[in-house]
Design an enzyme around this catalytic site. Structure first.
Site, mmCIF file in Angstrom:
data_model
loop_
_atom_site.group_PDB
_atom_site.id
_atom_site.type_symbol
_atom_site.label_atom_id
_atom_site.label_comp_id
_atom_site.label_asym_id
_atom_site.label_seq_id
_atom_site.Cartn_x
_atom_site.Cartn_y
_atom_site.Cartn_z
ATOM 1 N N ASP A 10 0.856 -1.192 0.000
ATOM 2 C CA ASP A 10 0.000 0.000 0.000
ATOM 3 C C ASP A 10 0.888 1.237 0.000
ATOM 4 O O ASP A 10 2.073 1.161 0.340
ATOM 5 C CB ASP A 10 -0.918 0.028 1.237
ATOM 6 C CG ASP A 10 -1.848 1.246 1.230
ATOM 7 O OD1 ASP A 10 -2.512 1.468 0.194
ATOM 8 O OD2 ASP A 10 -1.907 1.978 2.230
ATOM 9 N N SER A 11 0.290 2.360 -0.367
ATOM 10 C CA SER A 11 1.040 3.618 -0.353
ATOM 11 C C SER A 11 1.463 3.996 1.071
ATOM 12 O O SER A 11 2.418 4.746 1.250
ATOM 13 C CB SER A 11 0.179 4.735 -0.937
ATOM 14 O OG SER A 11 -1.006 4.861 -0.186
ATOM 15 N N TYR A 42 -0.780 8.553 -2.613
ATOM 16 C CA TYR A 42 -0.707 8.370 -4.063
ATOM 17 C C TYR A 42 -1.926 8.988 -4.766
ATOM 18 O O TYR A 42 -1.876 9.293 -5.947
ATOM 19 C CB TYR A 42 -0.731 6.871 -4.402
ATOM 20 C CG TYR A 42 0.560 6.111 -4.256
ATOM 21 C CD1 TYR A 42 1.650 6.616 -3.555
ATOM 22 C CD2 TYR A 42 0.682 4.845 -4.835
ATOM 23 C CE1 TYR A 42 2.815 5.878 -3.423
ATOM 24 C CE2 TYR A 42 1.850 4.111 -4.719
ATOM 25 C CZ TYR A 42 2.915 4.617 -4.006
ATOM 26 O OH TYR A 42 4.053 3.874 -3.889
ATOM 27 N N GLY A 43 -3.038 9.087 -4.012
ATOM 28 C CA GLY A 43 -4.361 9.318 -4.613
ATOM 29 C C GLY A 43 -4.512 10.526 -5.516
ATOM 30 O O GLY A 43 -5.378 10.550 -6.379
ATOM 31 N N ASN A 74 -6.483 0.763 -3.487
ATOM 32 C CA ASN A 74 -7.383 0.931 -4.636
ATOM 33 C C ASN A 74 -6.758 1.805 -5.711
ATOM 34 O O ASN A 74 -6.934 1.568 -6.900
ATOM 35 C CB ASN A 74 -8.693 1.568 -4.178
ATOM 36 C CG ASN A 74 -9.530 0.599 -3.387
ATOM 37 O OD1 ASN A 74 -10.332 -0.128 -3.942
ATOM 38 N ND2 ASN A 74 -9.317 0.545 -2.081
ATOM 39 N N THR A 75 -6.029 2.837 -5.269
ATOM 40 C CA THR A 75 -5.436 3.761 -6.229
ATOM 41 C C THR A 75 -4.435 3.026 -7.111
ATOM 42 O O THR A 75 -4.449 3.167 -8.347
ATOM 43 C CB THR A 75 -4.746 4.917 -5.470
ATOM 44 O OG1 THR A 75 -5.682 5.449 -4.527
ATOM 45 C CG2 THR A 75 -4.301 5.994 -6.408
ATOM 46 N N GLU A 158 -3.716 9.328 7.531
ATOM 47 C CA GLU A 158 -2.254 9.177 7.657
ATOM 48 C C GLU A 158 -1.720 10.041 8.802
ATOM 49 O O GLU A 158 -0.737 9.698 9.433
ATOM 50 C CB GLU A 158 -1.558 9.572 6.354
ATOM 51 C CG GLU A 158 -1.717 8.558 5.227
ATOM 52 C CD GLU A 158 -0.742 7.379 5.306
ATOM 53 O OE1 GLU A 158 0.446 7.595 5.584
ATOM 54 O OE2 GLU A 158 -1.182 6.235 5.087
ATOM 55 N N CYS A 192 -11.210 2.722 -0.580
ATOM 56 C CA CYS A 192 -9.842 3.145 -0.247
ATOM 57 C C CYS A 192 -9.522 2.447 1.059
ATOM 58 O O CYS A 192 -10.318 2.490 2.012
ATOM 59 C CB CYS A 192 -9.768 4.660 -0.065
ATOM 60 S SG CYS A 192 -8.148 5.194 0.559
ATOM 61 N N THR A 193 -8.367 1.803 1.093
ATOM 62 C CA THR A 193 -8.066 0.954 2.252
ATOM 63 C C THR A 193 -7.767 1.767 3.518
ATOM 64 O O THR A 193 -7.658 1.199 4.596
ATOM 65 C CB THR A 193 -6.895 0.008 1.926
ATOM 66 O OG1 THR A 193 -5.769 0.783 1.487
ATOM 67 C CG2 THR A 193 -7.287 -0.964 0.845
ATOM 68 N N HIS A 194 -7.650 3.083 3.380
ATOM 69 C CA HIS A 194 -7.482 3.937 4.564
ATOM 70 C C HIS A 194 -8.819 4.236 5.249
ATOM 71 O O HIS A 194 -8.851 4.572 6.429
ATOM 72 C CB HIS A 194 -6.870 5.287 4.174
ATOM 73 C CG HIS A 194 -5.402 5.242 3.903
ATOM 74 N ND1 HIS A 194 -4.859 4.591 2.828
ATOM 75 C CD2 HIS A 194 -4.366 5.794 4.574
ATOM 76 C CE1 HIS A 194 -3.549 4.754 2.850
ATOM 77 N NE2 HIS A 194 -3.223 5.477 3.889
HETATM 78 N N1 DGL Z 1 -5.026 3.106 0.563
HETATM 79 C C1 DGL Z 1 -4.989 3.747 -0.712
HETATM 80 C C2 DGL Z 1 -6.217 3.360 -1.516
HETATM 81 O O1 DGL Z 1 -6.820 2.327 -1.221
HETATM 82 C C3 DGL Z 1 -4.746 5.207 -0.466
HETATM 83 C C4 DGL Z 1 -4.254 5.915 -1.580
HETATM 84 C C5 DGL Z 1 -3.394 7.101 -1.329
HETATM 85 O O2 DGL Z 1 -2.229 6.910 -0.984
HETATM 86 O O3 DGL Z 1 -3.884 8.197 -1.585
HETATM 87 O O4 DGL Z 1 -6.602 4.015 -2.463
#
Ligand code: DGL
Length: 273
Positions: A10-11, A42-43, A74-75, A158, A192-194
């Protein structure tokens, strides 16, 4: 058997919410988590950047002997997965596998909705890619899909601000935006996993009859099915129940914050890409 963990990428911290469910579903395997915290989020980045960063992380996990890597982001799944699967894997190593989180979620989302109207909450990258709209159309053509990009939510999570007054404002804003698109929406997907860290906040602004869906268990179940259907992949993944955590940023910071995502204390290792 030498260690060949399942790689989870993940990011930042968000993928830990998915890894937790995967480990609980499939505890026998070894796992190696990589959070690219130094370059998160990353989004809001371009396709090229997300693809380049994700590929770099996948290659790193391959070098650590991961035969199977899950993009628990997801991104990255929306922007980089297809290119990695189609263009890069055949040249890097056609026997390795990289899987994402969008397809497994799209395969079941229709089962949760009575009205046939579902809302997708994700990063700008995920929403703009239209990946969910396209994948859901393939699986459930009768569903109407609404989307809302929530660019502030990952930084809130974050930065451990998911319980603050600032979070109230931004969570309500995006919940109102998506629900105003249709009164019939009865399912909201946290794409989004966050976002599972914001679920308690969301519930304050969402009607009780609306289901808020997190992906962790869905992805874990789908991975278990995949490994059952692909014993040739499963047998390349070692089973010694080890869990290691890598971060591209400060391990002190990772260890201080990761427990809210993982549920337990973590001792991470620093890597430089
Ligand atoms: N956990 C990422 C997702 O599921 C977050 C993306 C990010 O870093 O913006 O999209």
């Amino acid at each position: 058997m030498s260690s060949a963990p399942i790689g989870i990428f993940d990011s930042g911290f968000g993928g830990l919410t998915v890894m937790k469910d995967i480990v609980s579903e499939l505890p026998q395997y070894d796992y190696l988590y990589l959070g690219d915290n130094a370059r998160s989020p990353y989004g809001t980045r371009s396709f090229e950047t997300i693809y380049h960063y994700t590929l770099e992380c996948v290659k790193y996990l391959f070098d650590q002997n991961c035969h199977l890597v899950i993009l628990a982001c997801n991104t990255a799944s929306a922007k980089a997965l297809r290119t990695i699967q189609q263009k890069d894997l055949p040249t890097i190593n056609p026997n390795r596998r990289v899987l994402g989180v969008i397809r497994p979620t799209a395969e079941v989302i229709g089962n949760y909705s009575q009205t046939g109207h579902v809302g997708i909450l994700g990063t700008s990258g995920t929403v703009n890619s239209q990946s969910y709209v396209m994948e859901i159309k393939k699986q459930f053509p009768e569903l109407t899909v609404y989307q809302e990009a929530c660019p502030m939510w990952v930084p809130l999570v974050e930065n451990q601000e998911f319980d603050s007054d600032g979070a109230d404002y931004f969570v309500k804003q995006h919940i109102d935006n998506i629900l105003s698109q249709s009164k019939e929406i009865d399912t909201l997907l946290l794409a989004c996993t966050h976002y599972p860290l914001l679920i308690d906040k969301m519930k304050q602004f969402v009607r009780d009859d609306i289901t808020i869906l997190s992906q962790g268990e869905i992805v874990a179940q789908s991975l278990a099915d995949y490994l059952n259907r692909h014993p040739e992949i499963a047998e390349n993944c070692s089973q010694n129940r080890t869990r290691r955590f890598l971060t591209t940023d400060s391990t002190e910071d990772f260890d201080a914050h990761a427990n809210v995502f993982w549920g337990n204390n973590i001792t991470s290792e620093f890597i430089e890409l």
